[in-house]
Design an enzyme around this catalytic site. Structure first.
Site, mmCIF file in Angstrom:
data_model
loop_
_atom_site.group_PDB
_atom_site.id
_atom_site.type_symbol
_atom_site.label_atom_id
_atom_site.label_comp_id
_atom_site.label_asym_id
_atom_site.label_seq_id
_atom_site.Cartn_x
_atom_site.Cartn_y
_atom_site.Cartn_z
ATOM 1 N N ARG A 1 -1.287 -8.783 13.373
ATOM 2 C CA ARG A 1 -1.676 -7.808 12.339
ATOM 3 C C ARG A 1 -2.484 -8.487 11.240
ATOM 4 O O ARG A 1 -3.430 -7.923 10.718
ATOM 5 C CB ARG A 1 -0.430 -7.125 11.759
ATOM 6 C CG ARG A 1 0.142 -6.086 12.710
ATOM 7 C CD ARG A 1 1.567 -5.706 12.391
ATOM 8 N NE ARG A 1 1.719 -5.032 11.119
ATOM 9 C CZ ARG A 1 2.887 -4.815 10.538
ATOM 10 N NH1 ARG A 1 3.995 -5.216 11.133
ATOM 11 N NH2 ARG A 1 2.951 -4.185 9.396
ATOM 12 N N LYS B 1 0.825 -1.218 0.000
ATOM 13 C CA LYS B 1 0.000 0.000 0.000
ATOM 14 C C LYS B 1 0.860 1.270 0.000
ATOM 15 O O LYS B 1 0.642 2.181 -0.799
ATOM 16 C CB LYS B 1 -0.922 0.024 1.234
ATOM 17 C CG LYS B 1 -1.853 -1.172 1.345
ATOM 18 C CD LYS B 1 -2.760 -1.078 2.550
ATOM 19 C CE LYS B 1 -2.074 -1.151 3.896
ATOM 20 N NZ LYS B 1 -1.414 -2.430 4.210
ATOM 21 N N ARG C 1 11.039 -1.247 11.153
ATOM 22 C CA ARG C 1 9.950 -0.653 11.920
ATOM 23 C C ARG C 1 9.756 -1.382 13.250
ATOM 24 O O ARG C 1 9.998 -2.589 13.324
ATOM 25 C CB ARG C 1 8.645 -0.740 11.110
ATOM 26 C CG ARG C 1 8.434 0.453 10.241
ATOM 27 C CD ARG C 1 7.303 0.300 9.290
ATOM 28 N NE ARG C 1 6.087 -0.316 9.825
ATOM 29 C CZ ARG C 1 4.952 -0.427 9.133
ATOM 30 N NH1 ARG C 1 4.886 0.066 7.900
ATOM 31 N NH2 ARG C 1 3.893 -1.010 9.649
ATOM 32 N N ARG D 1 -9.838 1.120 8.573
ATOM 33 C CA ARG D 1 -9.385 -0.216 8.961
ATOM 34 C C ARG D 1 -10.552 -1.061 9.447
ATOM 35 O O ARG D 1 -10.368 -2.221 9.752
ATOM 36 C CB ARG D 1 -8.430 -0.131 10.148
ATOM 37 C CG ARG D 1 -7.003 0.299 9.895
ATOM 38 C CD ARG D 1 -6.298 -0.578 8.936
ATOM 39 N NE ARG D 1 -5.118 -1.203 9.417
ATOM 40 C CZ ARG D 1 -3.879 -0.781 9.142
ATOM 41 N NH1 ARG D 1 -3.668 0.264 8.383
ATOM 42 N NH2 ARG D 1 -2.850 -1.438 9.577
ATOM 43 N N ARG E 1 11.643 -5.734 5.273
ATOM 44 C CA ARG E 1 11.426 -4.294 5.021
ATOM 45 C C ARG E 1 12.376 -3.410 5.826
ATOM 46 O O ARG E 1 12.634 -3.636 6.998
ATOM 47 C CB ARG E 1 9.991 -3.900 5.391
ATOM 48 C CG ARG E 1 9.782 -2.378 5.304
ATOM 49 C CD ARG E 1 8.347 -1.980 5.342
ATOM 50 N NE ARG E 1 7.585 -2.645 6.371
ATOM 51 C CZ ARG E 1 6.256 -2.697 6.375
ATOM 52 N NH1 ARG E 1 5.560 -2.131 5.412
ATOM 53 N NH2 ARG E 1 5.627 -3.316 7.348
HETATM 54 P P1 AP5 Z 1 4.796 -1.483 1.925
HETATM 55 O O1 AP5 Z 1 4.528 -0.621 0.742
HETATM 56 O O2 AP5 Z 1 5.473 -0.881 3.119
HETATM 57 O O3 AP5 Z 1 3.434 -2.252 2.362
HETATM 58 P P2 AP5 Z 1 2.183 -1.739 3.188
HETATM 59 O O4 AP5 Z 1 0.990 -2.437 2.622
HETATM 60 O O5 AP5 Z 1 2.160 -0.240 3.228
HETATM 61 O O6 AP5 Z 1 2.539 -2.386 4.583
HETATM 62 P P3 AP5 Z 1 2.353 -1.890 6.074
HETATM 63 O O7 AP5 Z 1 3.030 -2.927 6.928
HETATM 64 O O8 AP5 Z 1 2.808 -0.460 6.233
HETATM 65 O O9 AP5 Z 1 0.846 -1.988 6.279
HETATM 66 P P4 AP5 Z 1 0.160 -2.064 7.600
HETATM 67 O O10 AP5 Z 1 -1.240 -1.890 7.178
HETATM 68 O O11 AP5 Z 1 0.477 -3.291 8.388
HETATM 69 O O12 AP5 Z 1 0.829 -0.888 8.469
HETATM 70 P P5 AP5 Z 1 0.368 0.595 8.829
HETATM 71 O O13 AP5 Z 1 1.563 1.451 8.862
HETATM 72 O O14 AP5 Z 1 -0.785 1.031 8.004
HETATM 73 O O15 AP5 Z 1 5.622 -2.743 1.397
HETATM 74 C C1 AP5 Z 1 6.019 -3.767 2.293
HETATM 75 C C2 AP5 Z 1 7.369 -4.339 1.850
HETATM 76 O O16 AP5 Z 1 7.202 -5.020 0.609
HETATM 77 C C3 AP5 Z 1 8.445 -3.268 1.614
HETATM 78 O O17 AP5 Z 1 9.677 -3.761 2.029
HETATM 79 C C4 AP5 Z 1 8.414 -3.053 0.073
HETATM 80 O O18 AP5 Z 1 9.675 -2.649 -0.424
HETATM 81 C C5 AP5 Z 1 8.006 -4.436 -0.432
HETATM 82 N N1 AP5 Z 1 7.155 -4.384 -1.620
HETATM 83 C C6 AP5 Z 1 6.190 -3.463 -1.910
HETATM 84 N N2 AP5 Z 1 5.577 -3.747 -3.071
HETATM 85 C C7 AP5 Z 1 6.158 -4.908 -3.523
HETATM 86 C C8 AP5 Z 1 5.947 -5.729 -4.655
HETATM 87 N N3 AP5 Z 1 5.003 -5.438 -5.574
HETATM 88 N N4 AP5 Z 1 6.712 -6.838 -4.790
HETATM 89 C C9 AP5 Z 1 7.645 -7.160 -3.862
HETATM 90 N N5 AP5 Z 1 7.898 -6.412 -2.771
HETATM 91 C C10 AP5 Z 1 7.165 -5.300 -2.587
HETATM 92 O O19 AP5 Z 1 -0.198 0.394 10.292
HETATM 93 C C11 AP5 Z 1 0.672 0.051 11.365
HETATM 94 C C12 AP5 Z 1 -0.115 0.036 12.655
HETATM 95 O O20 AP5 Z 1 -0.673 1.359 12.901
HETATM 96 C C13 AP5 Z 1 -1.340 -0.894 12.702
HETATM 97 O O21 AP5 Z 1 -0.968 -2.217 13.046
HETATM 98 C C14 AP5 Z 1 -2.191 -0.216 13.773
HETATM 99 O O22 AP5 Z 1 -1.706 -0.496 15.044
HETATM 100 C C15 AP5 Z 1 -1.974 1.269 13.509
HETATM 101 N N6 AP5 Z 1 -2.942 1.842 12.566
HETATM 102 C C16 AP5 Z 1 -2.694 2.322 11.306
HETATM 103 N N7 AP5 Z 1 -3.804 2.765 10.727
HETATM 104 C C17 AP5 Z 1 -4.799 2.569 11.628
HETATM 105 C C18 AP5 Z 1 -6.212 2.803 11.617
HETATM 106 N N8 AP5 Z 1 -6.837 3.319 10.548
HETATM 107 N N9 AP5 Z 1 -6.939 2.466 12.707
HETATM 108 C C19 AP5 Z 1 -6.336 1.958 13.812
HETATM 109 N N10 AP5 Z 1 -5.008 1.688 13.888
HETATM 110 C C20 AP5 Z 1 -4.256 1.996 12.815
#
Ligand code: AP5
Length: 208
Positions: free
Chosen positions: A163, A13, A152, A88, A122
């Site tokens: 997660r 994402k 992270r 979410r 990552r």
């Molecule tokens: P990346 O682009 O970082 O993936 P992502 O989907 O953004 O992954 P996240 O782990 O950031 O998502 P998440 O939803 O768990 O975390 P968030 O920060 O939102 O890519 C991942 C890896 O793959 C990278 O190394 C990249 O290089 C590689 N990659 C990318 N594309 C690729 C491809 N096509 N092929 C191969 N490799 C690839 O949330 C974290 C925490 O915050 C949550 O657990 C929660 O506690 C809190 N939180 C966030 N939002 C909310 C909300 N709305 N409500 C409540 N709590 C929330």
């Protein structure tokens, strides 16, 4: 252009949202990144949310929705935005619909096995927030700003399962909630061809 990007942890994402933000000139809003920044700076908000992030739980809706509301009121969101990691759950989606409903929901699908592999590999830049993976990038510093890359706080085996469970239980129902606004892409495709497909779709459907 108001876009939500949805998908399991590490489905790509953030990687895709950064490119859309650059090419379509709309802000990339990652609630997770905002929380992590507050944790790093040890703000009051950071202290409030740290325990949820490090255990892989969702931060309570009232905190998350308030933060998003403040961000969406900023001037740079007037012509749209790409929301990465919000909503979410159905409650957050209803909140967003009342405030500023998305026109399209991009869904990135990947397997749990691929998600785990990506999370463990990552690296992110704490300064400019660029995202890397050890599978593609072997250096320890950011190619954009030269800062030493970091793992992270929530990228570890203990929180991955939680997660993923939270995604299945709380976030996946949003696919039905958004129904015909959802367009699915193969998140396991290589990053360049995946993005080309998404960009073509947005050019054809949202820029008319
Ligand atoms: P990346 O682009 O970082 O993936 P992502 O989907 O953004 O992954 P996240 O782990 O950031 O998502 P998440 O939803 O768990 O975390 P968030 O920060 O939102 O890519 C991942 C890896 O793959 C990278 O190394 C990249 O290089 C590689 N990659 C990318 N594309 C690729 C491809 N096509 N092929 C191969 N490799 C690839 O949330 C974290 C925490 O915050 C949550 O657990 C929660 O506690 C809190 N939180 C966030 N939002 C909310 C909300 N709305 N409500 C409540 N709590 C929330």
């Amino acid at each position: 252009m108001k876009i939500v990007i949805l998908g399991a942890p590490a489905s790509g994402k953030g990687t895709v949202a950064k490119k859309i933000s650059r090419d379509f000139n709309i802000p990339h809003i990652s609630i997770g990144a905002m929380f992590r920044e507050n944790i790093n700076k040890k703000t009051q908000l950071g202290c409030q949310v740290e325990q949820y992030i490090t255990t892989g739980e969702l931060v309570p809706d009232n905190i998350t929705c308030d933060l998003l509301k403040i961000r969406l009121k900023q001037k740079d969101c007037e012509n749209g935005f790409i929301l990465d990691g919000f909503p979410r759950n159905v409650n957050q989606a209803k909140f967003l619909n009342e405030f500023s409903a998305p026109e399209v929901v991009l869904l990135l699908s990947i397997t749990e096995q691929e998600s785990i592999k990506r999370i463990l590999g990552r690296l992110t830049c704490p300064k400019c927030k660029e995202i890397y993976n050890l599978s593609f990038y072997k250096n320890s510093t950011c190619k954009i700003c030269g800062t030493t890359l970091e793992h992270r706080v929530d990228d570890n085996e203990q929180t991955i399962k939680k997660r993923f469970d939270v995604y299945q239980k709380e976030t996946k129902p949003l696919i039905d909630f958004y129904n015909d606004k959802v367009v699915e892409f193969r998140g396991q495709d290589d990053p360049d061809s995946l993005y080309d497909e998404i960009k073509n779709f947005l050019n054809l459907n949202l820029m008319m």
